[in-house]
Scaffold this motif. Structure first.
Motif, PDB file in Angstrom:
ATOM      1  N   VAL A  26       0.837  -1.199   0.000  1.00 16.93           N
ATOM      2  CA  VAL A  26       0.000   0.000   0.000  1.00 16.93           C
ATOM      3  C   VAL A  26       0.874   1.252   0.000  1.00 16.93           C
ATOM      4  O   VAL A  26       1.871   1.318   0.721  1.00 16.93           O
ATOM      5  CB  VAL A  26      -0.938   0.018   1.228  1.00 16.93           C
ATOM      6  CG1 VAL A  26      -1.875   1.202   1.172  1.00 16.93           C
ATOM      7  CG2 VAL A  26      -1.720  -1.263   1.317  1.00 16.93           C
ATOM      8  N   TYR A  27       0.491   2.207  -0.821  1.00 15.89           N
ATOM      9  CA  TYR A  27       1.179   3.495  -0.909  1.00 15.89           C
ATOM     10  C   TYR A  27       0.188   4.576  -0.536  1.00 15.89           C
ATOM     11  O   TYR A  27      -0.989   4.482  -0.841  1.00 15.89           O
ATOM     12  CB  TYR A  27       1.680   3.743  -2.335  1.00 15.89           C
ATOM     13  CG  TYR A  27       2.675   2.726  -2.821  1.00 15.89           C
ATOM     14  CD1 TYR A  27       4.034   2.990  -2.790  1.00 15.89           C
ATOM     15  CD2 TYR A  27       2.251   1.501  -3.312  1.00 15.89           C
ATOM     16  CE1 TYR A  27       4.951   2.065  -3.234  1.00 15.89           C
ATOM     17  CE2 TYR A  27       3.162   0.562  -3.756  1.00 15.89           C
ATOM     18  CZ  TYR A  27       4.516   0.853  -3.718  1.00 15.89           C
ATOM     19  OH  TYR A  27       5.415  -0.071  -4.153  1.00 15.89           O
ATOM     20  N   ARG A  28       0.673   5.614   0.127  1.00 15.80           N
ATOM     21  CA  ARG A  28      -0.238   6.702   0.513  1.00 15.80           C
ATOM     22  C   ARG A  28       0.526   8.012   0.436  1.00 15.80           C
ATOM     23  O   ARG A  28       1.711   8.069   0.780  1.00 15.80           O
ATOM     24  CB  ARG A  28      -0.754   6.482   1.929  1.00 15.80           C
ATOM     25  CG  ARG A  28      -1.854   7.444   2.332  1.00 15.80           C
ATOM     26  CD  ARG A  28      -2.063   7.473   3.837  1.00 15.80           C
ATOM     27  NE  ARG A  28      -2.409   6.173   4.363  1.00 15.80           N
ATOM     28  CZ  ARG A  28      -2.058   5.765   5.599  1.00 15.80           C
ATOM     29  NH1 ARG A  28      -1.344   6.547   6.375  1.00 15.80           N
ATOM     30  NH2 ARG A  28      -2.402   4.577   6.023  1.00 15.80           N
ATOM     31  N   MET A  57      -4.176  13.684  -9.697  1.00 11.81           N
ATOM     32  CA  MET A  57      -2.860  13.060  -9.466  1.00 11.81           C
ATOM     33  C   MET A  57      -2.844  11.651 -10.044  1.00 11.81           C
ATOM     34  O   MET A  57      -3.770  10.885  -9.882  1.00 11.81           O
ATOM     35  CB  MET A  57      -2.596  13.009  -7.959  1.00 11.81           C
ATOM     36  CG  MET A  57      -1.175  12.640  -7.643  1.00 11.81           C
ATOM     37  SD  MET A  57      -0.908  12.800  -5.876  1.00 11.81           S
ATOM     38  CE  MET A  57       0.857  12.811  -5.832  1.00 11.81           C
ATOM     39  N   ILE A  92      -1.677   7.751 -10.668  1.00 14.72           N
ATOM     40  CA  ILE A  92      -1.305   6.654  -9.765  1.00 14.72           C
ATOM     41  C   ILE A  92       0.203   6.467  -9.733  1.00 14.72           C
ATOM     42  O   ILE A  92       0.783   6.129  -8.708  1.00 14.72           O
ATOM     43  CB  ILE A  92      -2.018   5.372 -10.224  1.00 14.72           C
ATOM     44  CG1 ILE A  92      -3.509   5.507  -9.967  1.00 14.72           C
ATOM     45  CG2 ILE A  92      -1.498   4.162  -9.466  1.00 14.72           C
ATOM     46  CD1 ILE A  92      -4.325   4.386 -10.462  1.00 14.72           C
ATOM     47  N   ILE A 122       1.813   8.263  -7.024  1.00 12.95           N
ATOM     48  CA  ILE A 122       1.603   7.745  -5.663  1.00 12.95           C
ATOM     49  C   ILE A 122       2.513   6.551  -5.410  1.00 12.95           C
ATOM     50  O   ILE A 122       3.060   6.381  -4.322  1.00 12.95           O
ATOM     51  CB  ILE A 122       0.123   7.346  -5.472  1.00 12.95           C
ATOM     52  CG1 ILE A 122      -0.801   8.510  -5.810  1.00 12.95           C
ATOM     53  CG2 ILE A 122      -0.119   6.891  -4.038  1.00 12.95           C
ATOM     54  CD1 ILE A 122      -2.264   8.165  -5.787  1.00 12.95           C
ATOM     55  N   ILE A 123       2.683   5.702  -6.430  1.00 13.84           N
ATOM     56  CA  ILE A 123       3.453   4.470  -6.246  1.00 13.84           C
ATOM     57  C   ILE A 123       4.949   4.790  -6.330  1.00 13.84           C
ATOM     58  O   ILE A 123       5.574   4.720  -7.381  1.00 13.84           O
ATOM     59  CB  ILE A 123       3.024   3.416  -7.288  1.00 13.84           C
ATOM     60  CG1 ILE A 123       1.551   3.087  -7.085  1.00 13.84           C
ATOM     61  CG2 ILE A 123       3.856   2.147  -7.149  1.00 13.84           C
ATOM     62  CD1 ILE A 123       0.955   2.203  -8.104  1.00 13.84           C
ATOM     63  N   ASN A 174       6.468   6.464  -0.437  1.00 11.00           N
ATOM     64  CA  ASN A 174       5.074   6.521  -0.016  1.00 11.00           C
ATOM     65  C   ASN A 174       4.551   5.195   0.534  1.00 11.00           C
ATOM     66  O   ASN A 174       3.374   5.085   0.844  1.00 11.00           O
ATOM     67  CB  ASN A 174       4.190   6.940  -1.201  1.00 11.00           C
ATOM     68  CG  ASN A 174       4.407   8.385  -1.583  1.00 11.00           C
ATOM     69  OD1 ASN A 174       4.904   9.162  -0.784  1.00 11.00           O
ATOM     70  ND2 ASN A 174       4.054   8.725  -2.794  1.00 11.00           N
ATOM     71  N   ILE A 175       5.415   4.189   0.655  1.00 15.29           N
ATOM     72  CA  ILE A 175       4.942   2.886   1.140  1.00 15.29           C
ATOM     73  C   ILE A 175       4.454   3.026   2.574  1.00 15.29           C
ATOM     74  O   ILE A 175       5.153   3.567   3.429  1.00 15.29           O
ATOM     75  CB  ILE A 175       6.075   1.838   1.076  1.00 15.29           C
ATOM     76  CG1 ILE A 175       6.350   1.481  -0.378  1.00 15.29           C
ATOM     77  CG2 ILE A 175       5.705   0.574   1.858  1.00 15.29           C
ATOM     78  CD1 ILE A 175       7.375   0.387  -0.554  1.00 15.29           C
ATOM     79  N   VAL A 176       3.234   2.552   2.837  1.00 18.15           N
ATOM     80  CA  VAL A 176       2.748   2.536   4.213  1.00 18.15           C
ATOM     81  C   VAL A 176       2.604   1.111   4.730  1.00 18.15           C
ATOM     82  O   VAL A 176       2.546   0.892   5.934  1.00 18.15           O
ATOM     83  CB  VAL A 176       1.409   3.285   4.378  1.00 18.15           C
ATOM     84  CG1 VAL A 176       1.634   4.758   4.419  1.00 18.15           C
ATOM     85  CG2 VAL A 176       0.418   2.900   3.323  1.00 18.15           C
TER      86      VAL A 176
END
Lengths: 76, 258
Positions: free
Chosen positions: A69-71, B1, B3, B6-7, B11-13
């Protein structure tokens, strides 16, 4: 106000298409693909990527841990 | 924005923990074992004890756990994991030791080992995956099978007059003085998974105190054995398993006041 945007990446070859992630997603982002992976499983993908908030619910319930997951925050 | 913006690595959660090996899990699609493995490894990673941990995997679906968990593992004969864990913990008291057992293993074949290890108050963690069935051998009736529940050896449902009553081994063990912490959790929804992780963390923290067994039961589905889809089996589990095996803490230690 800053908006939160998320995205998921599914490890397609390791996904077994169990669809446990689909009801776990509150935003109804995930569906199973019509195509199949190398093992013949329909894999999960982002049907509705705009709605993803990166809440990690899908990744947490995924039995095979195939979801990353990325945010990020977006200034509106 | 887009994708693609974001990737990005920064930004990894959430991603799969590095303590998994590259091998894909051999479990059926939707099986709770994978989630339980991941929560266990995340706890070990957070506590930074992965190089001081020895896991004991006996026979059952979890027999191949050592192929997936990148920590020290020891294989045990069917049901004998608590005996092996006793030896490992007594010889190496500084290691964190856990057993990872199913219901057929812990509550049927290994009942003697389980009860006596708990009664002696050994200092290791027991993780008990309860799916009410012998999953690996083809869905036979287990001691934890619910009344009326179908299995391949009771195709018309468990008849308690002939086959006896299901065994609540967790409540049984909670009464023993050698058991320090007992809880029952599940891994079918995000909330349940987070609670399970907290319970596993507590279990390993309590192991440090050397006051006895910390016992975590995880009620799980067995969609192949129950002959359902994964989501149906999770729903069935909520409707039928949870009334009989209620989730929550069963024995919480009263911490001594300083």
């Amino acid at each position: 106000m800053a908006k939160v945007k998320g995205a998921i990446v599914v490890d397609i070859e390791k996904c077994k298409g169990c669809s446990v992630c689909i009801p776990a997603c509150n935003q109804n982002v995930i569906l199973l693909a019509k195509e199949v992976n190398g093992k013949g499983y329909q894999y999960a993908y982002m049907e509705n990527p705009e709605a993803c908030t990166g809440c990690v619910n899908c990744a947490i319930v995924c039995p095979d841990g195939v979801i990353t997951v990325y945010r990020t925050k977006v200034e509106a | 924005m887009d994708i693609k913006d974001i990737i990005k690595p920064e930004n990894i959660v959430y991603q799969k923990t590095k303590l998994f090996t590259e091998k894909p899990l051999s479990y059926c699609p939707g099986c709770g074992h994978g989630t339980a493995h991941r929560m266990l490894l995340e706890v070990l990673e957070e506590m930074n004890i992965q190089d001081k941990t020895v896991g004991i995997a006996p026979v059952g679906c979890s027999v191949l756990a050592y192929e997936f968990l990148d920590i020290d593992m020891q294989q045990a004969a069917h049901g004998r994991a608590p005996a092996v864990a006793t030896a490992v913990k007594r010889l190496m008291p500084d290691k964190f030791v856990f057993t990872y057992q199913g219901d057929g293993d812990l509550a049927a074949i290994g009942t003697a080992e389980t009860i006596h290890a708990c009664n002696r108050g050994e200092n290791f963690t027991m993780i008990f995956i309860n799916n009410g069935i012998y999953g690996m051998t083809g869905g036979q009736m287990a001691p934890t099978t619910l009344p009326g529940m179908r299995a391949s050896t009771c195709p018309f449902g468990r008849d308690t007059e002939i086959m006896g009553n299901p065994l609540k081994i967790t409540e049984l063990l909670a009464q023993l003085p050698g058991v320090y912490y007992v809880t029952r959790q599940a891994v079918h929804t995000p909330n349940a998974v987070r609670k399970t992780k907290k319970a596993l963390r507590n279990a390993f923290e309590y192991q440090k105190l050397k006051k006895g067994i910390s016992f975590v039961e995880i009620v799980s589905n067995c969609n192949s054995g129950w002959k359902m889809t994964p989501n149906q089996s999770n729903k069935w589990m909520e409707d039928n398993m949870f009334p009989f095996y209620p989730l929550g803490d069963i024995k919480v230690p009263q911490l001594e006041k300083v």
